[in-house]
Structures are given as C-alpha cells and as structure tokens.
Write an enzyme that holds these catalytic residues in place. Structure first.
Site, mmCIF file in Angstrom:
data_model
loop_
_atom_site.group_PDB
_atom_site.id
_atom_site.type_symbol
_atom_site.label_atom_id
_atom_site.label_comp_id
_atom_site.label_asym_id
_atom_site.label_seq_id
_atom_site.Cartn_x
_atom_site.Cartn_y
_atom_site.Cartn_z
ATOM 1 N N ASP A 33 -7.130 25.666 28.722
ATOM 2 C CA ASP A 33 -8.426 25.365 28.967
ATOM 3 C C ASP A 33 -8.956 24.090 28.682
ATOM 4 O O ASP A 33 -9.651 23.335 29.194
ATOM 5 C CB ASP A 33 -9.531 26.140 27.902
ATOM 6 C CG ASP A 33 -9.092 27.594 27.751
ATOM 7 O OD1 ASP A 33 -7.823 27.973 27.765
ATOM 8 O OD2 ASP A 33 -9.876 28.429 27.569
ATOM 9 N N ASP A 66 -14.082 21.212 23.174
ATOM 10 C CA ASP A 66 -14.784 21.746 24.063
ATOM 11 C C ASP A 66 -15.787 20.889 24.646
ATOM 12 O O ASP A 66 -16.853 21.398 25.290
ATOM 13 C CB ASP A 66 -15.114 23.082 24.125
ATOM 14 C CG ASP A 66 -14.372 24.306 24.209
ATOM 15 O OD1 ASP A 66 -13.493 23.978 25.175
ATOM 16 O OD2 ASP A 66 -14.260 25.330 23.559
#
Length: 416
Positions: A183, A123
C-alpha cells in the site's frame, strides 16, 4: 499535482462506446454521487454527535464504512482513511464546478490538515495528499502548499537508509521489526509532489529508492505481490514476507495487487523510468489474466480465496484498478486499447451492479467492498476509499473520452 504528461494518442477507434453512451453513464453516476455526498454531509455530523469521544482522544471527523449494525462508522483524522471523503468532495467540485462542493471540501480538508505533523504513520499520502493535493491542484490556494511540504517531511522521517524504504506500521513490534506494505507505494506521490513544489530533490530520491526496493522484494515471479515485507533495520535484509490481509502468505490479496498497479503507473508518470512502466504492465497482466477474475472484472477479495465463487468481492480493488488502467493506457502503445477496454468494463460493472440506491447506505456510493477479511472486519460493506477511486476513475474516463489529458485538472462547467 500539476503533472506534465505525454500521453499516447489513442484516436477515435479506441473509444469503447459511443460518446453519448459514455456521457449517459457518467452523468447518471455523477448525479448519484452528488445525491449520496449530500446525504453523507447530513449523516456525518449526526454520527459524530452520537459517538462520544474519550478524554484525550481525537474526535471523529470523516466517514469510513458501515458498522455490522448498519450505522455510519466515523473516524478521527489519524485514521488512514480520513482524507478520502474530503478528497471525494474535491472530485465532485472538479466534475461539476459547483461552489458548494468546494466549500464542503475545504471544510472537511481543514479537519485533516493537523495530520501534516504526524510522524507515526506512512499513510500521509492518503490522509493529507489526497484532499490537500487535490485542493491545491484545483484552486492553487497558497495555503495548501506548506501543508503538502510538511506532510512530505513527516513521511520522510520514516525512511531507513539501510532498508531503502519508508516504514509502514509501528504496531506488532514483537512480530515485525521494519514492516513495509505494498500500500505504501501510493504514498510516494506526496514525495514526488514535494520535490516539484520545493525544488528539493531529496523527496524524489526517497520515493525512487522506496519504489526500487519494493520492486525487488515484494513481487513473486508471476508479478503478484506480497502484502508485507519485514526488514532488519540494522542490515536491510528481508526477514519475512507475508500477506496479512489476504487469504494466505502466498496468496494474491486483490487490493494489494491494485495498489501495486496504481503505484508503479504513478511512478512511471513521475520519473519516466521504463522499468516502472514494465512493472505496471506486468502487474496488469497478472490481474487481467488471472483465472479467478470474475466475468464482471470486480475481483474477489483475494484471487486465491478458497471459497470462490462464493467469496466476497472487493469493489474497492476494482475501482483502484480501473483508475490505474485508464492512466496506464496512455503510456502503453501496445496495450492501450486493452487497458482502456478493461477499465471500461470495470467501471460499467461497478456503476450497474455495485452502486447504492439513491438516498441509501448513509451516503456511500459503492457497495460490496472488503476491508480486512482475516480480521473479520469490513466485509461486504461500503468503504470510503472505494467511492473516491471510483469517482477518480470516472473522471479519467471522461477526460479520455473527450480527448483531454487523462489527469486533466480544473473544475468543469459542462454539467452546471
């Protein structure tokens, strides 16, 4: 960021509202965003002070959501959402040109910068590139360039040549061998920027390889996406496909569809590969034509949730989708007006019915998002990334309305 675009000329006929109305909505929402952000800057230090840090654990630095008791939930820099509040502050600086927002953005961004060395997460695009990349885009401060490059190197360390992907989660190794979530498409922007800044094409190649593999393995025939694809790291073969944060493995988790739309729109921008444009348009078609999409275009948390229309909404999915559609409208000659009008509907719905009261909700801007329904976590609450993508969508909307590049950088002086 410093992107070069060749947007399609839309013409005045594609403006879905008179300029004065667009200005009214933009100015009203921006004023609310500033009010809420000022409140959040007061609330975060108080919440941090009230949350003791265990020995050896990082201290909280950023807001994430509200607890079930209605208190402000703050997280340390390794949390995947840690970069969104400083990035939101940079967006306020971009929108207003006010030095106070740049000062606050720099302060909160500095607290995230240590994550540039974090190799345990996929991330880093969210955590580091959203705030640091935006800061560099707006200020050209040389300090930010090596931070971006180091974050890209750390993210690249998670690439597996056999699978052709960047690893997502490290947890639940008894269930997943090499999980990749939809994602992760969002974090590829960090790699594209690293090639632009360094001239090292290896970052670009990793991003393209990951995007291509995801395109092959994550999507169903109707162009909806699974959430998780687990690979055998030794052979690269797909082991299983799941939707961990959705209603069921074969359901369409709303935010996952938004990540896919935004990710492939961004990949087309960075590569001009028409396969990515076609994929983005296919995802957009799935979202916009889904029979369970509500009239206000703010989706339920999962398009296949069994309790629709009583199912919780996800304002974050709407904000991400709207921002992506504004950009996608500049690449599609056939569907430009459609994408822009649908994004407009989403933004208007969010601004009208999903915003917090001024001075309320501890400084969050949007209400009614859903984080992880199956885990009974963050249901019908504000989420910091919803605020960020909503403000980004508003900025893109303004850029299109004023005839400038949808991704126009630089702090505006117009509202000072």
């Amino acid at each position: 960021m410093n992107r070069k675009l060749l947007p399609i000329s839309l013409g005045l006929s594609l403006l879905v509202a008179p300029a004065w109305a667009q200005d009214a909505l933009y100015k009203k929402t921006l004023k609310l965003a500033e009010t809420q952000a000022n409140l959040m800057l007061q609330e975060v230090p108080k919440a941090v002070q009230q949350k003791p840090t265990a020995a050896g654990k990082p201290a909280p630095v950023s807001p994430r959501s509200l607890t079930p008791a209605g208190e402000l939930a703050v997280v340390p820099s390794p949390d995947w959402t840690s970069g969104f509040f400083p990035a939101e502050l940079w967006l306020l600086y971009q929108a207003t040109g006010k030095a106070e927002w740049q000062t606050a953005a720099r302060t909160y961004t500095a607290r995230i910068e240590p994550e540039q060395y974090n190799k345990t997460t996929h991330d880093l695009g969210f955590m580091v590139y959203c705030p640091v990349g935006k800061g560099y885009e707006l200020t050209q401060d040389a300090h930010y360039k090596p931070v971006i490059l180091q974050a890209a190197r750390s993210l690249s360390s998670r690439f597996n040549a056999k699978t052709g992907t960047l690893r997502s989660w490290d947890h639940n190794r008894d269930n997943w061998q090499f999980p990749v979530i939809i994602d992760n498409m969002m974090n590829l922007e960090l790699l594209f920027e690293a090639t632009r800044l360094s001239g090292d094409s290896s970052f670009y190649q990793l991003a393209v390889t990951h995007a291509n593999t995801t395109l092959r393995n994550h999507f169903r025939p109707d162009f909806s996406s699974y959430h998780v694809v687990d690979y055998d790291p030794a052979t690269g073969q797909v082991r299983q496909r799941q939707t961990a944060q959705g209603y069921a493995d074969e359901s369409a988790w709303a935010r996952g569809q938004a990540w896919g739309l935004y990710g492939y729109t961004m990949c087309y921008r960075e590569t001009r590969n028409k396969v990515y444009l076609q994929q983005a348009e296919n995802i957009a078609r799935f979202i916009l034509n889904h029979p369970n999409m509500p009239k206000d275009l703010v989706p339920y948390w999962d398009y296949n949730a069994p309790d629709i229309p009583a199912a919780p909404r996800d304002a974050s999915a709407a904000a991400i989708t709207a921002s992506a559609l504004y950009e996608l409208s500049t690449y599609s000659a056939a569907n430009a007006a459609l994408y822009r009008s649908k994004a407009e509907q989403m933004v208007k719905s969010l601004a009208k019915s999903y915003t917090a009261q001024p001075g309320g909700s501890h400084g969050f801007l949007l209400l009614h998002s859903t984080g992880h329904k199956p885990a009974n976590s963050e249901i019908d609450v504000p989420l910091i990334y919803a605020d960020y993508y909503f403000l980004e969508a508003l900025q893109r909307r303004k850029n299109l309305a004023t005839g400038t590049n949808v991704l126009q950088a630089g702090a505006s002086q117009a509202t000072r």
